[in-house]
Design a protein around this motif. Structure first.
Motif, PDB file in Angstrom:
ATOM      1  N   GLY A   1       0.799  -1.238   0.000  1.00 57.07           N
ATOM      2  CA  GLY A   1       0.000   0.000   0.000  1.00 57.07           C
ATOM      3  C   GLY A   1       0.823   1.276   0.000  1.00 57.07           C
TER       4      GLY A   1
ATOM      5  N   GLU B   1      -0.342   3.756  -2.670  1.00 58.39           N
ATOM      6  CA  GLU B   1      -1.579   4.445  -2.275  1.00 58.39           C
ATOM      7  C   GLU B   1      -1.271   5.512  -1.217  1.00 58.39           C
ATOM      8  N   ALA B   2      -0.389   5.175  -0.286  1.00 59.46           N
ATOM      9  CA  ALA B   2      -0.035   6.137   0.772  1.00 59.46           C
ATOM     10  C   ALA B   2       0.650   7.363   0.166  1.00 59.46           C
TER      11      ALA B   2
ATOM     12  N   LYS C   1      -3.239   3.960   4.757  1.00 63.13           N
ATOM     13  CA  LYS C   1      -3.215   3.281   3.446  1.00 63.13           C
ATOM     14  C   LYS C   1      -2.193   2.141   3.450  1.00 63.13           C
TER      15      LYS C   1
ATOM     16  N   ASP D   1      -0.667  -1.221   4.331  1.00 63.58           N
ATOM     17  CA  ASP D   1      -1.234  -2.499   4.755  1.00 63.58           C
ATOM     18  C   ASP D   1      -0.091  -3.341   5.335  1.00 63.58           C
TER      19      ASP D   1
END
Ligand code: AMP
Length: 432
Positions: free
Chosen positions: A357, A360-361, A412, A414
């Protein structure tokens, strides 16, 4: 200035979040032609070429720098500085922006710093040094608690006990001086008056005689929310700290940093590089808790995104003794950085699982991820490889929005096997 027109070849030494932030800032310089980091980490590999030489292997680093015609070395951690990397590089004709081994005593020995404070009139806690455990115990009984007991040598930040009771102070003396839990570093101890107030980390870039501010930050040393649990290398930071007003910064420069530089020069060991003043903002003004001879980690990660000017010529000017007319510009925005750590950190970190993730972060507006203990497996998966794994930073128009963005980015990521504090910035923002 000829050197810079040709473009510079730079080597950063270290492998943590601090070095990632340094590489990230240096990589943005239009004056750079080539950046290496030894040994670096997978995050750093995105902005620099990582070379597999450890930060402790000074002969290996000198040989590499010579072979690659490196024009500036920037050591990140204190270990190589205290071990003399600057002297070794300079003797080999390679410019190095860091203190000499003699000047690095400011971090390597607590009593050296306290003596410097006394000779330069720098405000600090009253103190005494003991080589003998019986005399140290006797002093504690005479003075009474609270007191602070510190191993004199380098202990990776762990050799300090703020003792609220006499029994705790006596136990600390036993551990350090009799059981030698820090080895030779605890052969002698410094016992200090306990100061109260807010702590601020203040940084200055120094060229031997001049200093320019590199910003200030507040760190979160304890592992748990609400400042509970054991001390760590740092679980998060933010900048700027609202308690550190321009007047307090001016006082810290005039009463602490500049007198220290003048005294170091007078003693024949001028200080070049990054000076980190750990301050207690007491009712009587800022007092020095400690000097470190390099950037803080995670403070560096929240300062570099606020720097508007080019870092590289400033580092060159510090090395060359030309900071007198130098100026650095800072963004008005705030930055909050949250450290993600492996479960069990700091006592017994268990780096397990996979970090997902990050893309996304990174897409959260203002977010920037700095790697510390990470590694890639053969398939290219990102894995944790240490206690502190990532510093997730975000820039925002003020601290509150920077914090919201930093935690939006954290959320975000994981990685159920890791953890972070949820209250970074609480001194400025409250815990809500
Ligand atoms: P040091 O390694 O000297 O920075 O100490 C680590 C931490 O111990 C500091 O960040 C402070 O929180 C605390 N500390 C050190 N010296 C004092 C002091 N004289 N009074 C109160 N707290 C202190």
């Amino acid at each position: 200035m000829k050197r810079m027109e040709a473009g510079m070849r730079v080597l950063v030494v270290g492998s943590g979040g601090r070095e990632h932030a340094l590489c990230w800032a240096i990589a943005a310089s239009p004056l750079l032609t080539k950046l290496w980091c030894a040994p670096g980490n997978p995050g750093i590999a995105a902005v620099a070429e990582c070379v597999p030489i450890t930060a402790e292997d000074i002969p290996g680093l000198v040989a590499f720098a010579r072979a690659q015609k490196v024009e500036l070395v920037v050591p990140g951690p204190e270990g190589p500085l205290v071990a003399g990397i600057t002297d070794a590089m300079e003797e080999a004709g390679i410019p190095c922006c860091g203190p000499s081994r003699a000047a690095a005593q400011l971090e390597g020995s607590k009593s050296f710093t306290k003596e410097l404070c006394d000779s330069a009139g720098i405000p600090t806690a009253r103190w005494e040094r003991f080589d003998d455990a019986a005399a140290a115990r006797e002093f504690v009984r005479r003075r009474g608690a609270p007191l602070v007991v510190k191993a004199d040598g380098l202990t990776g930040g762990k050799g300090v006990v703020v003792a609220a009771t006499e029994a705790l102070a006596l136990a600390a003396i036993d551990r350090m001086m009799e059981a030698r839990s820090f080895g030779e570093a605890g052969g002698s101890v410094v016992i200090e008056e306990c100061l109260t107030g807010e702590e601020v980390s203040f940084f200055a870039l120094c060229d031997g005689s001049h200093a320019i501010p590199l910003g200030a930050a507040q760190d979160h040393k304890r592992v748990g929310d609400g400042d509970t649990g054991p001390n760590t290398g740092g679980m998060g930071a933010y900048s700027p700290p609202p308690v550190f007003t321009p007047a307090l910064e001016a006082a810290a420069l005039d009463q602490i940093v500049r007198p220290a530089l003048a005294e170091m020069a007078r003693q024949g060991t001028p200080f070049r590089g990054i000076l980190y003043a750990g301050l207690m903002l007491t009712d009587d003004g800022p007092k020095l808790i400690e000097f470190n001879v390099r950037f803080g980690d995670p403070e560096c990660q929240v300062l570099m995104p606020r720097l508007q000017s080019d870092l590289l010529p400033a580092l060159v000017a510090a090395r060359d003794g030309e900071l007198a007319h130098f100026d650095l510009r800072w963004r008005r925005e705030a930055v909050v950085g949250v450290v993600l750590a492996s479960s069990g950190y700091p006592e017994a970190p268990k780096p397990t699982g996979e970090l997902r993730g990050l893309t996304e972060a990174a897409a959260v507006p203002g977010a920037e991820m700095f790697h510390a203990g990470t590694k890639l497996d053969a398939q290219g998966h990102l894995l944790p490889a240490g206690g502190r794994v990532l510093t997730v930073c975000a820039t925002g128009p003020d601290l509150r929005r920077a914090r919201d963005a930093a935690y939006a980015a954290v959320d975000k990521i994981d990685w159920p096997e890791g953890f972070c504090r949820r209250d970074i910035g609480w001194r400025a923002l409250g815990t809500a």
